[in-house]
Design a protein around this motif. Sequence first.
Motif, mmCIF file in Angstrom:
data_model
loop_
_atom_site.group_PDB
_atom_site.id
_atom_site.type_symbol
_atom_site.label_atom_id
_atom_site.label_comp_id
_atom_site.label_asym_id
_atom_site.label_seq_id
_atom_site.Cartn_x
_atom_site.Cartn_y
_atom_site.Cartn_z
ATOM 1 N N ASN A 109 0.954 -1.292 -0.038
ATOM 2 C CA ASN A 109 -0.153 -0.145 -0.144
ATOM 3 C C ASN A 109 1.017 1.306 0.171
ATOM 4 O O ASN A 109 1.526 1.633 1.040
ATOM 5 N N ALA A 110 0.934 2.017 -0.833
ATOM 6 C CA ALA A 110 1.845 2.943 -1.375
ATOM 7 C C ALA A 110 2.170 3.978 -0.040
ATOM 8 O O ALA A 110 3.221 4.481 0.070
ATOM 9 N N LEU A 111 0.794 4.676 0.156
ATOM 10 C CA LEU A 111 1.032 5.818 1.056
ATOM 11 C C LEU A 111 0.804 5.334 2.571
ATOM 12 O O LEU A 111 0.912 6.211 3.387
ATOM 13 N N ASP A 112 0.373 4.280 2.814
ATOM 14 C CA ASP A 112 0.142 3.812 4.019
ATOM 15 C C ASP A 112 1.097 3.102 4.918
ATOM 16 O O ASP A 112 1.206 2.752 6.089
ATOM 17 N N GLY A 113 2.080 2.782 4.120
ATOM 18 C CA GLY A 113 3.411 1.993 4.695
ATOM 19 C C GLY A 113 2.717 0.646 5.432
ATOM 20 O O GLY A 113 3.192 0.433 6.165
ATOM 21 N N THR A 136 9.541 5.425 11.514
ATOM 22 C CA THR A 136 9.832 5.364 9.904
ATOM 23 C C THR A 136 8.667 5.565 9.190
ATOM 24 O O THR A 136 7.854 4.795 9.037
ATOM 25 N N ARG A 137 8.449 6.895 8.973
ATOM 26 C CA ARG A 137 7.268 7.339 8.111
ATOM 27 C C ARG A 137 7.781 7.027 6.626
ATOM 28 O O ARG A 137 7.974 8.279 5.907
ATOM 29 N N ALA A 138 7.838 6.054 6.019
ATOM 30 C CA ALA A 138 8.109 5.598 4.601
ATOM 31 C C ALA A 138 6.865 5.255 3.895
ATOM 32 O O ALA A 138 5.903 4.703 4.564
ATOM 33 N N HIS A 139 6.879 5.548 2.595
ATOM 34 C CA HIS A 139 5.874 5.000 1.680
ATOM 35 C C HIS A 139 6.585 3.623 0.973
ATOM 36 O O HIS A 139 7.724 3.439 0.874
ATOM 37 N N LEU A 152 9.317 -11.733 2.710
ATOM 38 C CA LEU A 152 8.686 -10.557 1.671
ATOM 39 C C LEU A 152 9.848 -9.373 1.989
ATOM 40 O O LEU A 152 9.840 -8.942 3.181
ATOM 41 N N TYR A 153 10.303 -9.072 1.052
ATOM 42 C CA TYR A 153 11.234 -7.865 1.191
ATOM 43 C C TYR A 153 10.412 -6.549 0.493
ATOM 44 O O TYR A 153 9.576 -6.733 -0.451
ATOM 45 N N VAL A 154 10.295 -5.531 1.380
ATOM 46 C CA VAL A 154 9.352 -4.381 1.030
ATOM 47 C C VAL A 154 10.426 -3.027 1.183
ATOM 48 O O VAL A 154 10.986 -2.894 2.280
ATOM 49 N N SER A 155 10.498 -2.277 0.150
ATOM 50 C CA SER A 155 11.115 -1.128 0.441
ATOM 51 C C SER A 155 10.471 -0.125 0.806
ATOM 52 O O SER A 155 9.052 0.160 0.143
ATOM 53 N N GLY A 156 10.841 0.877 1.787
ATOM 54 C CA GLY A 156 10.203 2.115 2.164
ATOM 55 C C GLY A 156 10.908 3.298 1.769
ATOM 56 O O GLY A 156 11.927 3.661 2.154
ATOM 57 N N ILE A 157 10.249 4.164 1.085
ATOM 58 C CA ILE A 157 10.877 5.325 0.111
ATOM 59 C C ILE A 157 10.524 6.706 1.350
ATOM 60 O O ILE A 157 9.366 6.754 1.745
ATOM 61 N N GLY A 161 18.357 9.210 2.968
ATOM 62 C CA GLY A 161 19.010 8.454 4.412
ATOM 63 C C GLY A 161 17.917 7.841 5.206
ATOM 64 O O GLY A 161 18.316 7.364 6.333
ATOM 65 N N GLU A 162 16.919 8.152 4.932
ATOM 66 C CA GLU A 162 15.861 7.767 5.832
ATOM 67 C C GLU A 162 14.820 6.657 5.255
ATOM 68 O O GLU A 162 13.998 6.194 5.932
ATOM 69 N N GLY A 163 15.212 6.283 4.049
ATOM 70 C CA GLY A 163 14.445 5.094 3.504
ATOM 71 C C GLY A 163 14.656 3.765 4.309
ATOM 72 O O GLY A 163 15.977 3.471 4.739
ATOM 73 N N VAL A 164 14.055 2.582 4.424
ATOM 74 C CA VAL A 164 14.256 1.570 5.206
ATOM 75 C C VAL A 164 13.600 0.236 4.149
ATOM 76 O O VAL A 164 13.239 0.363 3.173
#
Length: 349
Positions: A109-113, A136-139, A152-157, A161-164
């Motif tokens: 879910n793009a905007l909900d993290g 971690t307020r990432a998308h 399951l690997y999930v990228s958080g944008i 320097g704050e991506g997870v």
Amino acid sequence: MPINILQNKTLCALALSLLFNATSLSAQDFTEERFPSQSLGPGVYELAFDAGQNALYAASAPSFDKDKTAGNVFLLAADSLDIKEQIATQRRPFSVALDESGHLLYLGNALDGSVTLMDTRTNKEVKTIQLADATTRAHVREAVLDKKHHRLYVSGIAGEGEGVLWVIDTQKQQHVLTLTKMDPVGFAVDEASDKVYAVTGKGELITLDGKTSQERSRVKVDPGEPQHYFLNIALNPAKNVGFIADTNTADVLVVQLDSGKLIHRIPTPNAIAALYNLARNEVYVTHRNARQISVIDASTYRVKHRVKTTAMPNSMVLLPDSKTLYVSVKQDEKATQADYVLKLDLTHF
């Protein structure tokens, strides 16, 4: 450096440049009108193929307005592209990963993290795993499944320097790990070698241990170019190479997977997604800004064919028979037409 050596190097560089341009120009062009398509609606992103249903799932986040938080998943007949079902989702899905044997579709879910699990037998949501929090307020961007290691690997944008990188245990259906200071964007899994490769917005190739999900190495692929923003990577493990799509700079980059060494640049426009087809030894790359799809020979690195699209090609999925490629194609933000899915018969190339 002696002048004659400098001149020779310059002439060699010029010759290579001319060769690459000639190679690119020799590519055969096709238009999308030659292939079937299906209009869906706004905000269509990633695709997944379910062999058991002979059907295609397409994630759709129709709006990014704060008050429009629902989404859709379209279920299409793989042969005809007819819409079998339009499934309403509570959150807006962007990425998809399918576990066919487990009958689960993971929706990033793009905007909900968060990631939502949908049962593909009933097409009902069964669980949502919240990943982003106050720290971690990432998308969510990409979600890639490692079936062998049940991850399951999930990228958080997020900001630089704050991506997870979030890791979900698919057996427990729980978030088990967060790797910070990574800025991961796209992933590819090599289950045979127990490795996961991540590319970043900083132009890096990160190798993870598939058994532990811990970082094994991190390499700047092309440190002389500060504008790199890698989106996706496709793997040819047998040749130890990866093909990197970069949204900021031109050319598809070919790298050695074990070292991250840049070994070739394939002359193309900036790119979104890359996908490797072992059976045909081809790489498919989508170029949103150029509105085209490249078909690349994975041995010679020559662009063999280009498919011109009226809108912006985005994500891809390949059928198990390696003969059919589906592509999601997005409209410009100001366009009134719907996003659509294109079905490419690769035997026509």
